[in-house]
Design a protein around this motif. Structure first.
Motif, mmCIF file in Angstrom:
data_model
loop_
_atom_site.group_PDB
_atom_site.id
_atom_site.type_symbol
_atom_site.label_atom_id
_atom_site.label_comp_id
_atom_site.label_asym_id
_atom_site.label_seq_id
_atom_site.Cartn_x
_atom_site.Cartn_y
_atom_site.Cartn_z
ATOM 1 N N GLU A 358 -47.355 -5.327 41.492
ATOM 2 C CA GLU A 358 -47.490 -4.619 42.694
ATOM 3 C C GLU A 358 -48.980 -4.252 43.290
ATOM 4 N N GLU A 359 -50.078 -4.852 42.729
ATOM 5 C CA GLU A 359 -51.434 -4.905 43.203
ATOM 6 C C GLU A 359 -51.442 -5.515 44.131
ATOM 7 N N LYS A 360 -52.094 -5.058 45.258
ATOM 8 C CA LYS A 360 -52.115 -5.877 46.513
ATOM 9 C C LYS A 360 -53.258 -6.899 46.610
ATOM 10 N N ASP A 361 -54.251 -6.713 45.912
ATOM 11 C CA ASP A 361 -55.300 -7.945 45.791
ATOM 12 C C ASP A 361 -54.629 -9.178 45.064
ATOM 13 N N PRO A 381 -41.401 -3.564 46.604
ATOM 14 C CA PRO A 381 -42.862 -3.245 46.590
ATOM 15 C C PRO A 381 -43.532 -4.098 45.411
ATOM 16 N N ASN A 382 -42.889 -4.510 44.300
ATOM 17 C CA ASN A 382 -43.484 -5.427 43.194
ATOM 18 C C ASN A 382 -43.053 -6.628 43.074
ATOM 19 N N ILE A 383 -42.158 -7.365 43.853
ATOM 20 C CA ILE A 383 -41.561 -8.620 43.554
ATOM 21 C C ILE A 383 -42.012 -9.405 44.682
ATOM 22 N N ILE A 384 -42.613 -10.619 44.326
ATOM 23 C CA ILE A 384 -42.912 -11.654 45.144
ATOM 24 C C ILE A 384 -41.714 -12.837 45.012
ATOM 25 N N ARG A 385 -41.401 -13.194 45.938
ATOM 26 C CA ARG A 385 -40.242 -14.098 46.008
ATOM 27 C C ARG A 385 -40.831 -15.429 46.585
ATOM 28 N N ILE A 386 -40.880 -16.702 45.821
ATOM 29 C CA ILE A 386 -41.426 -18.042 46.650
ATOM 30 C C ILE A 386 -40.362 -18.557 46.783
ATOM 31 N N GLU A 387 -40.241 -19.153 48.169
ATOM 32 C CA GLU A 387 -39.169 -20.108 48.597
ATOM 33 C C GLU A 387 -39.749 -21.317 49.461
ATOM 34 N N ARG A 388 -39.290 -22.268 49.852
ATOM 35 C CA ARG A 388 -39.726 -23.327 50.533
ATOM 36 C C ARG A 388 -39.761 -22.751 52.127
ATOM 37 N N LYS A 389 -40.809 -23.053 52.843
ATOM 38 C CA LYS A 389 -40.906 -22.772 54.365
ATOM 39 C C LYS A 389 -39.699 -23.080 54.783
ATOM 40 N N LYS A 390 -39.523 -24.448 54.785
ATOM 41 C CA LYS A 390 -38.320 -24.804 55.653
ATOM 42 C C LYS A 390 -37.018 -24.595 55.016
ATOM 43 N N ARG A 391 -36.121 -23.583 55.457
ATOM 44 C CA ARG A 391 -35.033 -23.505 55.063
ATOM 45 C C ARG A 391 -33.880 -24.836 54.805
ATOM 46 N N ASN A 392 -33.804 -25.516 53.935
ATOM 47 C CA ASN A 392 -33.237 -26.752 53.952
ATOM 48 C C ASN A 392 -32.199 -26.897 52.686
ATOM 49 N N PRO A 508 -62.570 -12.971 31.323
ATOM 50 C CA PRO A 508 -61.167 -13.435 31.389
ATOM 51 C C PRO A 508 -60.389 -12.598 32.408
ATOM 52 N N VAL A 509 -60.942 -12.089 33.272
ATOM 53 C CA VAL A 509 -59.971 -11.215 34.248
ATOM 54 C C VAL A 509 -60.651 -11.378 35.547
ATOM 55 N N SER A 510 -59.735 -11.052 36.347
ATOM 56 C CA SER A 510 -60.312 -11.488 38.081
ATOM 57 C C SER A 510 -59.724 -10.360 38.770
ATOM 58 N N SER A 511 -58.786 -9.455 38.543
ATOM 59 C CA SER A 511 -58.198 -8.351 39.467
ATOM 60 C C SER A 511 -58.958 -7.395 39.548
ATOM 61 N N LYS A 512 -58.886 -6.462 40.721
ATOM 62 C CA LYS A 512 -59.913 -5.221 40.861
ATOM 63 C C LYS A 512 -59.629 -4.338 39.757
ATOM 64 N N LYS A 513 -58.266 -4.083 39.303
ATOM 65 C CA LYS A 513 -58.113 -3.091 38.317
ATOM 66 C C LYS A 513 -58.943 -3.778 36.815
ATOM 67 N N HIS A 514 -58.537 -4.700 36.492
ATOM 68 C CA HIS A 514 -59.257 -5.325 35.293
ATOM 69 C C HIS A 514 -60.792 -5.345 35.242
ATOM 70 N N LEU A 515 -61.260 -5.716 36.499
ATOM 71 C CA LEU A 515 -62.671 -6.005 36.554
ATOM 72 C C LEU A 515 -63.394 -4.459 36.616
ATOM 73 N N SER A 516 -62.601 -3.583 37.085
ATOM 74 C CA SER A 516 -63.185 -2.447 37.005
ATOM 75 C C SER A 516 -63.461 -1.503 35.667
ATOM 76 N N ARG A 517 -62.567 -2.376 34.684
ATOM 77 C CA ARG A 517 -62.888 -1.545 33.208
ATOM 78 C C ARG A 517 -63.610 -2.766 32.288
ATOM 79 N N TRP A 518 -63.879 -3.966 32.939
ATOM 80 C CA TRP A 518 -64.476 -4.952 32.205
ATOM 81 C C TRP A 518 -66.046 -4.761 31.989
ATOM 82 N N LYS A 519 -66.650 -4.754 30.990
ATOM 83 C CA LYS A 519 -68.161 -4.572 30.738
ATOM 84 C C LYS A 519 -68.796 -5.921 29.857
ATOM 85 N N GLY A 520 -68.021 -6.509 29.093
ATOM 86 C CA GLY A 520 -68.405 -7.366 28.190
ATOM 87 C C GLY A 520 -68.977 -7.004 27.085
ATOM 88 N N LEU A 521 -69.231 -7.930 26.260
ATOM 89 C CA LEU A 521 -69.612 -7.447 24.793
ATOM 90 C C LEU A 521 -71.168 -7.119 24.783
#
Length: 816
Positions: A358-361, A381-392, A508-521
């Motif tokens: 459900e995270e927009k980024d 709101p939270n389901i990303i459905r992946i299909e072929r562009k050309k409906r064949n 090991p993270v890249s989302s905005k949510k996780h980067l906001s919590r990541w500080k490293g060792l």
């Protein structure tokens, strides 16, 4: 097949099925399972049927309102024809009571289309001269089998009215002795298993043979992955702790030496001798920082200073390794690594590929990384459905790639990371890990990442992935959850919690949510050595590498096995006029046949040993000749084409052909650990799990019982005990897939010092039924007549079992 022809279909029947389900929902249970949405030719009808199946799964009554609501929630109402189309479905049904007949029509036309599709695929493959003929034939067989299996479903009935008939069959089977139609020839085993039934998958595991030379079994990490120490050659390359490669410039055989096992703070283990070199830092060195880079020490030095001054273990720590650079992969990764990580973390593949987030980024990132021919829509709101562009009616490129990677198996418990990703570049491996963590991970305390999964394969793959990137990982198990479903108490699946951390320069993270919590060792701690224990003696070798420190990355591995009891069972069944097929992946065909001669003619084994050549000349060969004449009449096939039949699919195809000629009564595969599934060849545990699954399905589909010979791990020898389920080497799937598990072991007796030892010279054996569908877990005594290679059951035990069986028959007669 002319391209201009319209594929077989009946749109009126399709619409009538849907309309009848709306008008008479009480008839739905009679047809559920006979159709899926792919059986509908018109896309509108397929979408409506898919929505109906969802409502049925959720126990929601189907009507125009609920059906419309479901299609709207999936953003599919317009594509399904709108509300006008739904109303039309109710109006165009001739007779809703004929639902079953409409289903049959739709199903039959679907089968015809599938046959045409299978024929087209086979034709295309046959024209492609670059594809090996074996692969063309295998593909053609799989396509036709899939169509035939689907066709059979319409003739099996719903099962609703068949329970009385099934009970009658079961009662007749118990009353007669049909359960012993395939007798093993041993009353005890027959009593525990109920005889060998069609579709049984039986594992027969034996303790490793004593006196058999062990391989040089340490694992050494190379640019191509792990290899056995014993397979290394001069000028090969191994990987060092700093991630670089170093050439092997010397190999020195050391003979039999004492071996120790080191266990680290993350529960990883390694085996080596006392003179093996490790780069470690002690507690005092870390505190004073006088030797912050540590010192190269032998295990003997480490062992003597393992405990800190405060009495705690962990005085020695080995440093973090840098990300490993494996040999460049020639194959192009079919799915972008981050995208694959998101799918493995929280995706599903049935008709289409769906990823939950459900995270927009992250939604934008997923869409940006899709193949150029694919597209994605946010259906909820939270389901990303992946299909072929050309409906064949073609699959998306994402779905096709999942098929190729072997990831189309449904269910989170079967997810794994394909080997081409495990051995990809450090950048691609890190992107894959970020996708996994962004989708379903959690950042704790700024530097510790937690990830949970119910897939044992994925757990192992993620651990490998983290360690190959220089991370530190610990795995724990979650207790199986209990929950109530429809009033019944259920037990959930075992889950694994993976905790890991990296040095500051690896994120090991890249989302905005996780980067906001990541500080490293803030403080970099190495892997502490928790314990060092002696495990026994092994044949060892030493290698010299160009790296001046002599350090390289290593791990451990051990194999071996047993077959005689399985051949006794095969011989007994062949004598009872059953057809037997034996696939021997280790022993030669002639050796197997010699055993059959010994069992059937008193042809003593020493007659076939060149050492006894003079005695052979002095003995009458009449018994062996008679045994040969007897064995010629047994319907036993022995296949020893090892390279061909290591692949379980090849075995399946061969049995499918042979079973049509004459029904096969028993199959023996010797031995299971040598099997190699087509995909993920670098992952032995995954190969074994997939092989187990293929063989289990083969047993059920072809209704042929299989005995799989398997080896026990060395802990049985080391601990001097009788085997149990956990001793099945490397493949926990066997315990789940097998209908029965039998262990064969030598007898344990007291030694001179009052301890325990296996009776290596004795002929007594213990045959333990560790798992049975009947629940009869028993142990039986046997003796091995080594001259005729025959197992002989204990007479007293067999007489007692006969009495039990007579008592059961007497009890049964009271029910009549």
């Amino acid at each position: 097949m002319k391209a201009s022809k319209t594929p077989p279909q009946n749109l009126e029947a399709e619409a009538s099925v849907l309309g009848s389900m709306l008008l008479l929902p009480e008839q739905i249970p009679l047809i559920v399972g006979k159709l899926d949405q792919n059986d509908f030719y018109m896309t509108q009808n397929a979408l409506v049927y898919s929505a109906m199946l969802h409502l049925i799964d959720k126990n929601i009554k189907i009507d125009l309102v609920t059906l419309k609501e479901r299609l709207v929630s999936c953003n599919e109402l317009d594509e399904a024809g709108g509300i006008k189309r739904l109303i039309e479905l109710e109006e165009i049904v001739p007779h809703a009571q004929n639902l079953k007949e409409y289903v049959d029509i739709v199903h039959n036309y679907s089968i015809r289309r599938k046959m045409l599709y299978a024929a087209q695929i086979t034709t295309d493959l046959a024209y492609d001269g670059s594809i090996p003929l074996d692969d063309v034939v295998d593909s053609a067989q799989r396509e036709i089998e899939a169509v035939a299996t689907r066709f059979d479903m319409i003739n099996r009935g719903s099962g609703i009215d068949s329970k009385d008939h099934l009970m009658e069959e079961i009662y007749t089977e118990i009353k007669s002795d049909s359960t012993l139609d395939r007798s093993t020839g041993y009353i005890g085993i027959d009593y525990s298993l109920g005889g060998i039934k069609s579709s049984d998958m039986i594992v027969l595991a034996g303790r490793p043979s004593s006196g058999k030379a062990q391989p040089l079994d340490a694992k050494v990490l190379t640019p191509n992955g792990f290899v056995l120490m014993g397979s290394l050659k001069l000028n090969d390359y191994v990987l060092t702790p700093d991630g670089s490669k170093s050439k092997v410039i010397g190999i020195y055989e050391q003979g039999v030496k004492s071996v120790y096992e080191l266990q680290f703070s993350d529960d990883s283990k390694s085996q080596c001798t006392e003179d093996h070199l490790w780069l470690t830092t002690t507690r005092n060195e870390r505190r004073s920082r006088l030797r912050k880079d540590g010192k190269v020490r032998t295990l003997k030095e480490i062992k003597n200073t393992l405990i800190r001054q405060d009495g705690q273990a962990g005085n020695h720590q080995i440093p973090w390794t840098k990300p490993v650079e494996f040999k460049s992969q020639k194959e192009i990764l079919p799915i972008e690594p981050y995208l694959l990580g998101m799918f493995l973390g929280d995706g599903r593949y049935d008709r289409t590929v769906k990823i939950w987030n459900e995270e927009k980024d992250l939604q934008d990132k997923i869409i940006s990384k899709l193949h150029i021919d694919d597209t994605a829509t946010i259906t909820e709101p939270n389901i990303i459905r992946i299909e072929r562009k050309k409906r064949n009616n073609q699959k998306s490129e994402f779905a096709k790639s999942l098929d190729e990677l072997g990831l189309s198996i449904p269910g989170s418990a079967y997810k794994f990371i394909p080997s081409i990703y495990l051995y990809a570049s450090p950048f691609d491996r890190l992107e894959l890990l970020r996708g996994l963590v962004d989708s379903d991970g959690y950042v704790n305390n700024g530097a510790l990442v937690e990830y949970s999964t119910i897939s044992e394969m994925l757990k192992d793959d993620i651990s490998f992935l983290i360690r190959s990137l220089g991370g530190k990982v610990t795995v724990t198990e979650k207790p199986k959850p209990r929950y109530t479903y429809k009033g019944d108490m259920k037990i959930g699946k075992l889950a694994y919690r993976i905790f890991f951390s990296f040095q500051n320069n690896t994120v090991p993270v890249s989302s905005k949510k996780h980067l906001s919590r990541w500080k490293g060792l803030k403080r970099i701690a190495g892997h502490a050595i928790k314990s060092v224990r002696y495990i026994g003696k092994k044949i060892c070798r030493c290698i010299q590498i160009e790296d001046h420190r002599g350090l390289y990355l290593t791990d451990d591995f051990i194999p071996t096995h047993n077959t005689t009891l399985a051949l006794n069972i095969a011989n007994n069944m062949a004598i009872a006029k059953h057809r037997v097929v034996i696939f021997t992946l280790e022993t030669s065909k002639s050796e197997i046949y010699k055993t059959f001669l010994s069992m059937n003619g008193g042809a003593f084994r020493f007659k076939f040993n060149p050492f006894w050549k003079d005695k052979w000349n002095s003995l009458n060969s009449e018994y062996t000749n008679k045994a040969h004449e007897f064995c010629k009449n047994l319907d036993v096939q022995i296949r020893d084409e090892k390279e061909l039949y290591r692949n379980p699919r090849k075995i399946r195809n061969y049995l499918l052909q042979q079973d049509r000629k004459r029904k096969i009564g028993l199959v023996i595969i010797d031995q299971f650990t040598l099997m190699n599934h087509d995909h993920n060849q670098n992952r032995k545990d995954l190969n074994m799990e997939m092989s187990s699954n293929i063989i289990q399905n083969m047993c059920k589909d072809l209704e042929i019982p299989v005995i799989l010979l398997h080896q026990l791990n060395r802990s049985v020898e080391k601990d001097v005990r009788y085997p149990n389920m956990s001793d099945l080497r490397e493949c926990g799937a066997l315990e789940q897939d097998a209908d029965a598990i039998i262990f064969l072991s030598k007898v344990i007796k007291a030694n001179e010092s009052g301890g325990r030892m296996f009776d290596e010279k004795g002929k007594d054996r213990i045959c333990s039924i560790a798992k049975s569908k009947l629940g009869a877990v028993e142990s039986y005594s046997m003796q091995l007549a080594t001259d005729t290679m025959t197992f002989i059951a204990d007479n007293e035990q067999e007489e007692m079992i006969k009495l039990k069986m007579e008592e059961m028959k007497g009890t049964l007669s009271k029910w009549e």
